[in-house]
Design an enzyme around this catalytic site. Structure first.
Site, short mmCIF file in Angstrom:
data_model
loop_
_atom_site.label_atom_id
_atom_site.label_comp_id
_atom_site.label_asym_id
_atom_site.label_seq_id
_atom_site.Cartn_x
_atom_site.Cartn_y
_atom_site.Cartn_z
N ASP A 455 -13.63 -64.29 -52.58
CA ASP A 455 -14.39 -64.02 -53.84
C ASP A 455 -13.02 -63.89 -54.87
O ASP A 455 -12.14 -63.99 -54.68
CB ASP A 455 -14.84 -62.55 -53.71
CG ASP A 455 -15.79 -62.28 -55.14
OD1 ASP A 455 -16.11 -62.98 -55.94
OD2 ASP A 455 -16.73 -61.20 -54.86
N ASP A 523 -24.71 -64.08 -58.44
CA ASP A 523 -25.01 -62.59 -58.10
C ASP A 523 -26.48 -62.28 -58.47
O ASP A 523 -26.81 -61.13 -58.14
CB ASP A 523 -23.99 -61.75 -58.78
CG ASP A 523 -22.82 -61.50 -58.10
OD1 ASP A 523 -22.75 -62.01 -56.76
OD2 ASP A 523 -21.94 -60.97 -58.55
C1 DGJ Z 1 -18.81 -60.48 -56.52
C2 DGJ Z 1 -19.70 -61.33 -55.53
O1 DGJ Z 1 -20.39 -62.47 -56.26
C3 DGJ Z 1 -20.95 -60.25 -55.01
O2 DGJ Z 1 -21.52 -60.80 -54.15
C4 DGJ Z 1 -20.06 -59.11 -54.10
O3 DGJ Z 1 -19.08 -59.68 -53.07
C5 DGJ Z 1 -19.05 -58.68 -55.45
N1 DGJ Z 1 -18.12 -59.32 -55.97
C6 DGJ Z 1 -17.96 -57.47 -54.60
O4 DGJ Z 1 -17.12 -56.79 -55.29
#
Ligand code: DGJ
Length: 700
Positions: A455, A523
C-alpha cells in the site's frame, strides 16, 4: 522492421498496423504515419514531404518530432529539455545512425536510432520495439552525457506520438479521486496544450497515464482509435497538443513540470516505456488489445488463476488480533476462500492511523506470539497467507522516525506536511531502500508469507533531499527503488505474489503491473459505484488484475443497501475477493456466498484469461461478456441498478458469439442459438432494484 535507405525511412510492422518515421534534413527524427497498412503505405513514397512538419509549415506549426527538442522553429511541448554548462539549451542532432535487431524466431524487433548533438557531447537513443503478437509499439529514450561537464536535464520524455490528419479529434481518458478512481471522460481535443499529469509521486487517483484519441466517431465496436499508456508509477506528464493547423501530437514521460536531473559526465538516463496502440475496432477493440498486451508482455504471472481473497480491512479496520483474525479465517475457509490477507493494524504500536507505521514487528498486544500461530492456522485451513504492508511510509509517532528523522522526504526550513498522519520515506537514499528490502525479505522468509498487499497512502509533498547535490532526482529514484525491491523480492521468493495498492487504485499502471499480480482497484466497494470504476479500469487493464471484494451492506462508503447476489455479480467480473465481516453473516448468507465462490471457481478461467466484450444492452442495464480464447466458453454478467414499471428484461447483444453455433446454458440447462443471442439475448433479472444475473455458456 525495415530501413529504406533510398527514402531514409524506417517502417515498423505489427500484425495489423504500420508505423513510419524518417529523419529530416535537420537531423531530427520525424513522424510520418501510424495506422493501418493501407493508410501508412499511402505515405511511403511521399515520406517527409507529406508528413506533418514539412518545410512549408508556418512558424513550426505541425512539427511532429519523435522526441520534441527546444531548438529551431518549434513551438510545441518539447519532450527533451537540456541545458549545458555554458548555458546553451536544447539539442541539434547530426546525422542519425541506427541498429535493428530481432528476437528469436523474429518474435520481436528492436530499432534504436542513435542521435549525437552536432556540437555538444550529448547523445540520445530512441528505442522502438514491436512484437509479432500485438499491435502495441513500445518506445523509450536513453540520454547520455559523453563529455566532461554536467548536463542539466529539465525533461526527458519517453516518446512523442502523432496522428494523421483527422476530421476532428476526441480524447478519452480517466479522472477521479480516492474512492472514485477511473471515471471515464470523453471530449473534444481543444486547440491548446492539454496536460494530463500526476504531481503526487504516485500514478495517482486523479488521472491515469492512459489516453485514447479518435476522430469523434469511434464507438465501443467500431472506429479507429490511437491510444497510449505509460509504464511508470511515480509522477508523470502527458501533454496533448492540437495546434491551429489541426495537427495532434502528444509527448509523455516521467516527472511533471521538470525532472530536474543532472546528467553527470559518463552517465545515462533511461525513461520508462510509453506504449502506443492503433486499433480499428473501437474502444472495445482497443481495450482487448491492451489486455492481451498486458498478458503477453507485462504481467509476471499471466497464466495463473488469481485466488479468491479474503481481506480483513473492512471487517476489522485497525482492530486486528489473533483471536479475531482466526475467527475470520475459519469463516473464510468455510466459504471457499483461497488466500487470507491480514490488512493494516498488525504491527508496531498501530491502533489507528496516527502511529506505528515504520515499526514492522507484530504488535505484541494483538499477536503475543508473533504472526506464526495465525499463519500456521491459515495454512492448515488450506489457504495462503497474505499481509498488508506500507513500506514507503512512516508515522512521526514511530520508533523508526524517532531514530531516523532524516530518512523522510522533506525540505529544510519548511514545515513538513503530514497526510493521513504520515510522512514518506526517501527511497532515493540507498540506506533507506536497503532497510526496506531487508525487513520485507525477512518478513516473507520468516513467516512464509505468500502475498503482500503493498500500500502507499500518501502523495509526495515538500519534495527535498537535504544534503544531496541533485535533490530532484528523488522523484525518479524513489519509484525505481520501489521497482527494484519488488523485483528482488519476487526473484528471491518465487512463490510470492504482490498486490499494488495506493489508498485504493492510486498506483495502477503498466510499470507496477510488470512486478505485481493484481491491483486493489478502489477503496470504494459499493457495487453500483464499482460498475463505473471497473468500466474505466478495464480500458487498459484486464480482469484478472482488477481486485474486487464483496463487502457488507449497507456499504461503508455510500450507505447503500444492495443484495448479496448483486454484490457478488459485480465482483465476479474481476478477481473476486471478500471483505465483509463474515463472522456476522447469517448461515444463509454464508451458504449463498459459498455458492457464488464455488461458481466463480468454475468460471474464473473465462473471466481471468478470456476476452472482454462490453455488449450493448437495453432496459437500463449494463453487461460484460467474457469469451474464452477458443470461443468455447462464455460468461455474461448483467446488472440493472434501478428497475421501473413495465421495463422489459434487458436484451444483451452478444456479438462475439458464433451465429452458426449453439450454446448450452450450464446453470439453466437450456440451449441458446448464437444467431439469436447476437441480435439480443433476453437476460432474466430478479425483480426490484439491483437486479443481476450471470450466464455461463458452453458451445455445443
Ligand atoms: C488503503 C487501502 O486501499 C485499504 O484497502 C486498506 O489497506 C487501508 N489502506 C489500510 O490502511
Amino acid at each position: 522492421m525495415t530501413y529504406d535507405a533510398a527514402r531514409g525511412t524506417w517502417l515498423l510492422t505489427t500484425p495489423d498496423t504500420r508505423y513510419l518515421l524518417r529523419t529530416d534534413p535537420d537531423g531530427s527524427p520525424r513522424h510520418v504515419a501510424w495506422g493501418t497498412p493501407e493508410a501508412v503505405a499511402a505515405h511511403a513514397d511521399a515520406g517527409a514531404l507529406t508528413s506533418p512538419g514539412n518545410a512549408n509549415s508556418f512558424a513550426g506549426d505541425g512539427v511532429a518530432d519523435e522526441l520534441g527538442i527546444e531548438t529551431g522553429a518549434r513551438f510545441g511541448p518539447a519532450g527533451l529539455q537540456v541545458r549545458f554548462a555554458d548555458g546553451t539549451r536544447g539539442a541539434q542532432w547530426g546525422p542519425a545512425a541506427h541498429e535493428i535487431s530481432t528476437g528469436p524466431d523474429n518474435s520481436d524487433g528492436h530499432l534504436v536510432i542513435r542521435l549525437q548533438d552536432r556540437r555538444y557531447p550529448l547523445s540520445a537513443e530512441l528505442h522502438y520495439r514491436v512484437y509479432q503478437d500485438t499491435d502495441v509499439i513500445e518506445r523509450w529514450t536513453v540520454l547520455a552525457n559523453d563529455g566532461h561537464e554536467p548536463i542539466s536535464v529539465g525533461r526527458l520524455d519517453s516518446a512523442a506520438w502523432s496522428l494523421p490528419r483527422l476530421t476532428d479529434y476526441r480524447m478519452s481518458h480517466v479522472v477521479g479521486g480516492w474512492n472514485h478512481e477511473f471515471q471515464p471522460r470523453r471530449g473534444q481535443v481543444p486547440v491548446a496544450e492539454t496536460v494530463f499529469t500526476s504531481r503526487r509521486g504516485l500514478t495517482g487517483h486523479q488521472a491515469n497515464p492512459w489516453l485514447a484519441i479518435d476522430d469523434g466517431t469511434a464507438d465501443e465496436d467500431r472506429g479507429a482509435v490511437w491510444s497510449t499508456a505509460l509504464a511508470w508509477s511515480g509522477s508523470w506528464r502527458i501533454t496533448l497538443h492540437r495546434d491551429p493547423s489541426d495537427r495532434v501530437t502528444w509527448t509523455g514521460g516521467f516527472g511533471h513540470e521538470g525532472i530536474g536531473w543532472t546528467l553527470a559526465p559518463g552517465q545515462s538516463l533511461a525513461t520508462p516505456v510509453f506504449a502506443g496502440l492503433h486499433t480499428t475496432g473501437g474502444f472495445g477493440g482497443a481495450a482487448r488489445a491492451w489486455h492481451d498486451y498486458v498478458r503477453r508482455h507485462v504481467s509476471p504471472t499471466p497464466h495463473e488463476d488469481r485466488p479468491v481473497v479474503y481481506n480483513s480491512w473492512e471487517a476489522t479496520g485497525f482492530a486486528v488480533d489473533e483471536a479475531g483474525q482466526l475467527r475470520l479465517a475459519e469463516a473464510a475457509a468455510g466459504i471457499g476462500i483461497e488466500l487470507f490477507v491480514l490488512d493494516d493494524g498488525w504491527f508496531g504500536g498501530r491502533r489507528d492511523d496516527t502511529a506505528g507505521l515504520g515499526d514492522w514487528q507484530p504488535y505484541p498486544g494483538a499477536f503475543p506470539q508473533g504472526l506464526e500461530p495465525l499463519v500456521e492456522k491459515v495454512h492448515q485451513l488450506g489457504m495462503r497467507f497474505g499481509l498488508w504492508v506500507e513500506p514507503e511510509m512512516v508515522n512521526a509517532d514511530s520508533d523508526l522516525y524517532r531514530a531516523h528523522p532524516d530518512w523522510v522526504v522533506h525540505t529544510p526550513n519548511r514545515d513538513p506536511t503530514e497526510l493521513r498522519h504520515q510522512l514518506m520515506l526517501n527511497y532515493g537514499r540507498a540506506d533507506v531502500a536497503e532497510w526496506a528490502h531487508q525487513w520485507l525479505d525477512q518478513l516473507v522468509r520468516e513467516y512464509g508469507i505468500d502475498f503482500l498487499k503493498w500500500d502507499a497512502n500518501r502523495a509526495v509533498t515538500d519534495a527535498g533531499w537535504p544534503g544531496h547535490p541533485d535533490p530532484d532526482r528523488l522523484w525518479i529514484d524513489h519509484t525505481r527503488a520501489v521497482y527494484r525491491i519488488m523485483d528482488q523480492l519476487r526473484a528471491d521468493h518465487p512463490r510470492l505474489r504482490i498486490e499494488a495498492c495506493a489508498g485504493g487504485g492510486g498506483r495502477a499502471d503498466l510499470g507496477v503491473l510488470a512486478r505485481t499480480d493484481q491491483v486493489w482497484t478502489s477503496d470504494n466497494t459499493d457495487p453500483v459505484d464499482r460498475l463505473a470504476i471497473q468500466h474505466g479500469f478495464g480500458m487498459v487493464f484486464p480482469a484478472e488484475v482488477m481486485a474486487a471484494w464483496v463487502t457488507d451492506s449497507p456499504n461503508i462508503a455510500t450507505g447503500r443497501t444492495t443484495p448479496l447476489r448483486f454484490r457478488f455479480h459485480v465482483s465476479m467480473a474481476g478477481a473476486l475477493g471478500i471483505g465483509g465481516k463474515l463472522t456476522e453473516w447469517t448461515p444463509d448468507e454464508l451458504e449463498e456466498a459459498a455458492g457464488f465462490v464455488a461458481q466463480y471457481k468454475r468460471i474464473r478461467h473465462v473471466v481471468q484469461h478470456g476476452v472482454l466484450y462490453r455488449p450493448s444492452t437495453e432496459g437500463r442495464s449494463t453487461a460484460v461478456h467474457y469469451a474464452s480464447a477458443d470461443g468455447a466458453e462464455h460468461v455474461v454478467i448483467a446488472w440493472r441498478t434501478a428497475t421501473g414499471f413495465g421495463l422489459p428484461q434487458p436484451l444483451v447483444r452478444l456479438s462475439a458469439l458464433d451465429a452458426e453455433a449453439e450454446y448450452y446454458d450450464v446453470d439453466r440447462d437450456v440451449r441458446i442459438s448464437g444467431a439469436v443471442a447476437r441480435t439480443g439475448l433476453e437476460v432474466e433479472l430478479p425483480g426490484g432494484d439491483y437486479g443481476s444475473a450471470l450466464l455461463h455458456l458452453r458451445r455445443v
